[in-house]
Design an enzyme around this catalytic site. Structure first.
Site, short mmCIF file in Angstrom:
data_model
loop_
_atom_site.label_atom_id
_atom_site.label_comp_id
_atom_site.label_asym_id
_atom_site.label_seq_id
_atom_site.Cartn_x
_atom_site.Cartn_y
_atom_site.Cartn_z
N GLY A 29 -23.43 -27.50 -1.21
CA GLY A 29 -22.10 -26.92 -1.40
C GLY A 29 -21.97 -26.28 -2.76
O GLY A 29 -22.95 -25.87 -3.37
N GLU A 51 -28.05 -29.29 -3.43
CA GLU A 51 -28.30 -27.86 -3.32
C GLU A 51 -26.96 -27.15 -3.50
O GLU A 51 -26.09 -27.23 -2.64
CB GLU A 51 -28.89 -27.50 -1.96
CG GLU A 51 -29.21 -26.01 -1.86
CD GLU A 51 -29.74 -25.59 -0.50
OE1 GLU A 51 -29.55 -24.41 -0.13
OE2 GLU A 51 -30.32 -26.45 0.19
N CYS A 85 -26.92 -19.60 0.76
CA CYS A 85 -27.17 -20.02 -0.62
C CYS A 85 -28.08 -19.03 -1.35
O CYS A 85 -27.94 -18.83 -2.55
CB CYS A 85 -27.80 -21.41 -0.66
SG CYS A 85 -26.73 -22.72 -0.05
#
Length: 232
Positions: A29, A51, A85
């Site tokens: 997140g 992450e 991401c």
């Protein structure tokens, strides 16, 4: 083995993070979320695997194969509607090839297929919700206020998309430098473009953000590639 899934809001996440039953908590997140989770797990002497945000950059050197670079840029910045991401969010282009590359990008940005991501050939689906759409609108407004110029995209896509979703036109924004909005990760398909004149300057721009995760360089000069690799 048994796999259990629990779906819930912040209260469910907090219960998991605070429970000593779980010696290791893995979380994906935002950076703010990761800081809160890491601190909470550490207080009970647990371990965390995080992450977090990625404000990923791509450097395009003078020797780069521009056609290859355009394909990589488009997929990296636009694929999954910028909600990944490792989405490419910053493009750092050598001054000598900037105009040529931007012309190519404006053209392909105007041709990208937006719609149902389950259909063959669709590159960009909808944003996850209204909040994401509003964050994109605000980011573009802030970018213009900070000297940016929107070269392509922005706003909701209206034609050829299913009703009810927040489908947007991916945005390409030329920036005068790495301003506050560029240094902030907005989880939407906005690509900020900046120029550089020497590789050290490009590397400095690449590294001068609060987030990390991924980076790339397009060059046919192995010495440049090795220099970039050792410094990022």
């Amino acid at each position: 083995h048994m796999l259990q899934m629990v779906i819930g809001g912040r209260d469910v996440g907090k219960a998991l993070v605070d429970d000593k039953t779980y010696p290791l908590v893995s979380a994906t997140g935002s950076t703010a979320m990761g800081r809160a989770v890491g601190e909470a797990v550490a207080r009970r002497m647990g371990r965390s695997l995080l992450e977090l945000g990625g404000n990923n950059a791509m450097v395009i050197a003078p020797s780069a194969d521009l056609d290859m670079a355009v394909r990589a840029i488009l997929f990296g910045a636009v694929g999954t509607a910028g909600q990944r991401c490792t989405t490419t969010r910053r493009l750092i282009v050598h001054k000598s090839i900037k105009a040529e590359l931007l012309a190519k990008l404006v053209k392909v940005y105007g041709q990208v297929r937006i719609g149902n991501p389950l259909e063959q050939g669709t590159l960009i689906g909808p944003l996850i919700d209204k909040m994401a759409f509003e964050s994109m609108e605000k980011a573009l407004k802030d970018a213009v206020a900070q000297g940016g110029k929107i070269l392509a995209g922005g706003g909701r896509a209206r034609e050829g998309v299913p009703s009810g979703g927040y489908y947007v036109n991916p945005a390409l924004v030329e920036m005068p430098g790495q301003t506050d909005i560029v240094r902030h990760e907005t989880f939407v398909p906005i690509l900020y473009v900046m120029e550089y004149t020497d590789l050290d300057g490009a590397i400095a721009l690449q590294n001068d953000v609060p987030q990390g995760l991924s980076s790339a360089i397009f060059t046919l000069d192995m010495r440049e590639a090795e220099r970039f690799l050792s410094a990022t």
